[in-house]
Motif scaffolding. Structure first.
Motif, PDB file in Angstrom:
ATOM      1  N   ILE A   8      10.780 -20.597 -13.405  1.00 47.81           N
ATOM      2  CA  ILE A   8      12.175 -20.834 -12.705  1.00 47.81           C
ATOM      3  C   ILE A   8      12.049 -20.737 -11.302  1.00 47.81           C
ATOM      4  O   ILE A   8      12.262 -21.974 -10.640  1.00 47.81           O
ATOM      5  N   HIS A   9      11.430 -20.116 -10.616  1.00 49.31           N
ATOM      6  CA  HIS A   9      11.135 -20.174  -9.344  1.00 49.31           C
ATOM      7  C   HIS A   9       9.732 -20.677  -8.654  1.00 49.31           C
ATOM      8  O   HIS A   9       9.681 -20.937  -7.466  1.00 49.31           O
ATOM      9  N   HIS A  20      21.463 -21.393  -9.855  1.00 52.15           N
ATOM     10  CA  HIS A  20      21.028 -21.099 -11.089  1.00 52.15           C
ATOM     11  C   HIS A  20      22.055 -21.116 -12.357  1.00 52.15           C
ATOM     12  O   HIS A  20      23.283 -21.109 -11.871  1.00 52.15           O
ATOM     13  N   ASP A  37      15.203  -9.549  -4.024  1.00 54.98           N
ATOM     14  CA  ASP A  37      15.071 -10.982  -4.575  1.00 54.98           C
ATOM     15  C   ASP A  37      13.973 -10.953  -5.707  1.00 54.98           C
ATOM     16  O   ASP A  37      12.903 -10.315  -5.553  1.00 54.98           O
ATOM     17  N   SER A  38      14.148 -11.732  -6.795  1.00 55.12           N
ATOM     18  CA  SER A  38      13.247 -11.930  -7.836  1.00 55.12           C
ATOM     19  C   SER A  38      12.751 -13.443  -7.924  1.00 55.12           C
ATOM     20  O   SER A  38      13.457 -14.437  -7.591  1.00 55.12           O
ATOM     21  N   ALA A  87       5.119  -8.242 -19.577  1.00 51.33           N
ATOM     22  CA  ALA A  87       6.302  -9.296 -19.989  1.00 51.33           C
ATOM     23  C   ALA A  87       5.558 -10.421 -20.384  1.00 51.33           C
ATOM     24  O   ALA A  87       4.467 -10.803 -20.045  1.00 51.33           O
ATOM     25  N   PRO A  88       6.622 -11.109 -21.385  1.00 55.93           N
ATOM     26  CA  PRO A  88       5.594 -12.471 -21.653  1.00 55.93           C
ATOM     27  C   PRO A  88       5.490 -13.486 -20.417  1.00 55.93           C
ATOM     28  O   PRO A  88       4.735 -14.483 -20.571  1.00 55.93           O
ATOM     29  N   LEU A  89       6.182 -13.348 -19.149  1.00 54.48           N
ATOM     30  CA  LEU A  89       5.829 -14.142 -18.110  1.00 54.48           C
ATOM     31  C   LEU A  89       5.847 -13.153 -16.781  1.00 54.48           C
ATOM     32  O   LEU A  89       5.937 -12.324 -16.772  1.00 54.48           O
ATOM     33  N   ALA A 120       5.852  -7.816 -12.913  1.00 55.89           N
ATOM     34  CA  ALA A 120       5.554  -8.057 -14.538  1.00 55.89           C
ATOM     35  C   ALA A 120       4.671  -9.023 -15.001  1.00 55.89           C
ATOM     36  O   ALA A 120       4.456 -10.078 -13.991  1.00 55.89           O
ATOM     37  N   LEU A 121       3.850  -8.859 -15.709  1.00 59.98           N
ATOM     38  CA  LEU A 121       2.777  -9.630 -16.086  1.00 59.98           C
ATOM     39  C   LEU A 121       2.424  -9.607 -17.728  1.00 59.98           C
ATOM     40  O   LEU A 121       2.629  -8.643 -18.219  1.00 59.98           O
ATOM     41  N   SER A 140       8.461  -4.733  -7.975  1.00 61.79           N
ATOM     42  CA  SER A 140       8.340  -4.467  -9.220  1.00 61.79           C
ATOM     43  C   SER A 140       7.596  -5.861  -9.729  1.00 61.79           C
ATOM     44  O   SER A 140       7.975  -6.906  -9.563  1.00 61.79           O
ATOM     45  N   SER A 146       6.798 -11.892 -13.258  1.00 61.24           N
ATOM     46  CA  SER A 146       7.808 -12.181 -12.523  1.00 61.24           C
ATOM     47  C   SER A 146       7.479 -11.017 -11.417  1.00 61.24           C
ATOM     48  O   SER A 146       6.998  -9.890 -11.584  1.00 61.24           O
ATOM     49  N   THR A 165      10.159  -8.678  -8.463  1.00 60.70           N
ATOM     50  CA  THR A 165      11.268  -8.489  -7.829  1.00 60.70           C
ATOM     51  C   THR A 165      10.953  -7.377  -6.659  1.00 60.70           C
ATOM     52  O   THR A 165      10.378  -6.454  -6.850  1.00 60.70           O
ATOM     53  N   PHE A 205      10.884 -15.763 -10.797  1.00 60.57           N
ATOM     54  CA  PHE A 205      10.482 -15.715 -12.104  1.00 60.57           C
ATOM     55  C   PHE A 205       9.443 -16.945 -12.368  1.00 60.57           C
ATOM     56  O   PHE A 205       9.789 -17.826 -12.027  1.00 60.57           O
TER      57      PHE A 205
END
Lengths: 345, 345
Positions: free
Chosen positions: A71-72, A342, A65-66, A146-148, A110-111, A108, A150, A152, A68
């Motif tokens: 979004i989430h 989504h 499950d991711s 990453a720009p935002l 991302a920052l 995983s 997230s 996973t 973001f």
């Protein structure tokens, strides 16, 4: 030993100052010191090309499950430690909805490069905390820029030792429909945290907030269900009606839910009044287990359960793939709601 | 049967018009029709809370890797089908670097809502194509909306049946260092596709481009290495020197690489001249296997290998954690290069 730290200590350190390998070292150390980097059958954890473990389970379960940013979740309404807790919780809940036992997690992350190291620590504190509650080992993952923000997460588990599972396709005509715990508190918590709603009672507010930020995956209950003979279940992530529709479609059956029987969160009822039922039916993110079983099995479930189990309706042969809402006399009713999907505009 | 399609057929359909469940149905159908949704031991694939399979392997391997638009790839230099191929390839390569056999993949895909359905189809065509080459089943995942395209793929594999593995920590003083195939072509391909470099020869250009866009994970070679007695390996993703440093740190040894022995991609040499060696040493993304073994084992590897195996240096007891570059007479040399690390400014 100095009572006052040098002033520079209080300056926020950015992940860009640590670099990728520095960040990985820091996170690996946190996980290792917590005891969450290992488990009896783990051979290789964080730090090689892959993680490796021994297993004698007949059937392996895996889910991903991711989450973001934007979004989430938003960082305004979700503190970092809660984000860590929740991102693992939603995956544990998927294993619970199969009647399995979660064992290992890969993360995983991302920052943005200006993310603060202290926030990332808090994120992992929350994740390590829930991993400890469920004896899950964090064995690897990936970090990147990453720009935002997230996350996973992938979680591996073992199915029930007899090889039985809870699936979406196991519902049968004549089954009763039931749900663990109560519904709607997470949606109420989100409305409150996003400042769309104010809840005056402090205890109710804390309960709604906890339901949204720190959901408790029903792992023990999932195992109890599969052992008691239940074969159809899903966790309530999209909302009761949406998730029951998933069961109906996968099983080729219909469902009739008596809305007055639905167990609405008491804190939600107090704080949200007439809006509470709609949130309980469609709000989502409660991570309760929604399941179906014959009347006999259901009676045994109610005896075995350590949490409230509420029967809310019946599986029908007609209206396959559809969920009908009815009142106590069986007449169709309409409750205003909107499922979460989504991409749809 | 009409020779001319109605004009509306050519209008790009956006994923927002399909919705999340429509998109999941489309992708599940593509995977199912390709035969990649199943495998002999799979019990549950796409469509339930978790995937489930039987396994009698003693040791399970798992790895995950994320690709983010603007960080790991741009849609200008990476066509959608290549993105699908590569995002699975990099994960298969991690299983190869353990000497294992990849079996199952979970795909988490994030897309902007104005992404075109035809592009997403192309993405999955590329992913299904490589999954087919390696007999990997795509058994689940997650799709969601996000401001940029990202893919997080998790791959599960079985370790060698004798329970032997290739790890980063297995290198020993006195081992020879070797690499499969040749290096630098992927970095050359990226420079060319990003229009920072022009390659005149069409065949060379095609080879460099393929190396970057459609890397071939060395799964067969990884299995051969572990069977032949090799115990230390990594796949070249960050660059030869950076990845050899990972081995040195994990093994507590040093390494001496004779730069003139490094197998530089012939197409790269032609197109890039004096810059070729630097790219071969530091470029990354070649997904060749870098491994160490005793002289005897190395001789057997060279007999067993179906691809070129080049010995490029020695593992040393001194300078633990460090890689030294030397010329044929053993004198230290300097080659300009820059490793790839996330977050560092």
């Amino acid at each position: 030993l100095s009572p006052s730290l040098p002033p520079c200590y209080n300056l926020a350190v950015k992940v860009s100052e640590l670099g990728e390998f520095g960040l990985i070292d820091l996170l690996a150390k946190m996980i290792s010191e917590s005891g969450r980097a290992t488990s009896p059958q783990l051979i290789l954890g964080i730090g090689d090309d892959a993680a490796a473990w021994r297993s004698d389970a007949a059937i392996h379960l895996v889910t991903t499950d991711s989450l973001f940013e934007g979004i989430h979740f938003t960082l305004e309404s979700t503190p970092w430690d809660a984000l860590g807790w929740k991102s693992l919780a939603v995956n544990l809940s998927d294993i619970a909805a199969m009647g399995g036992t979660p064992k290992y997690a890969l993360v995983s992350l991302a920052l943005p490069e200006d993310a603060e190291v202290d926030d990332v620590r808090a994120l992992y504190r929350g994740m390590i905390e829930i991993a400890g509650k469920f004896q899950v080992a964090i064995v690897g993952g990936d970090t990147c820029r990453a720009p935002l923000v997230s996350l996973t997460i992938t979680v591996f588990g073992d199915a029930d030792s007899a090889g039985k599972m809870l699936t979406r396709s196991g519902a049968k005509h004549g089954d009763k429909i039931a749900v663990t715990g109560s519904l709607g508190a997470a949606a109420g918590g989100l409305a409150m945290l996003a400042k769309k709603m104010k809840v005056n009672n402090e205890q109710d507010a804390a309960e709604l907030s906890r339901a949204f930020l720190r959901p408790w995956p029903r792992v023990a209950e999932g195992k109890m269900l599969v052992e008691t003979g239940v074969r159809a279940a899903i966790d309530v992530s999209d909302g009761l009606v949406a998730d029951l529709t998933h069961i109906c479609r996968a099983s080729g059956v219909g469902a009739r839910v008596e809305v007055e029987r639905v167990s609405v969160s008491p804190a939600l009822k107090v704080g949200f009044g007439s809006r509470a039922l709609g949130l309980a039916l469609s709000g989502g993110e409660d991570y309760e287990l929604l399941f179906t079983a014959s009347q006999d099995v259901m009676a045994n479930v109610q005896k075995a359960a350590a949490c409230p189990i509420t029967v809310i309706g019946d599986i029908t042969a007609e209206n396959a793939g559809q969920v009908g809402l009815v009142d106590a006399s069986g007449k169709p009713v309409h409750v205003s709601m909107a499922g979460w999907e989504h991409f749809k505009k």
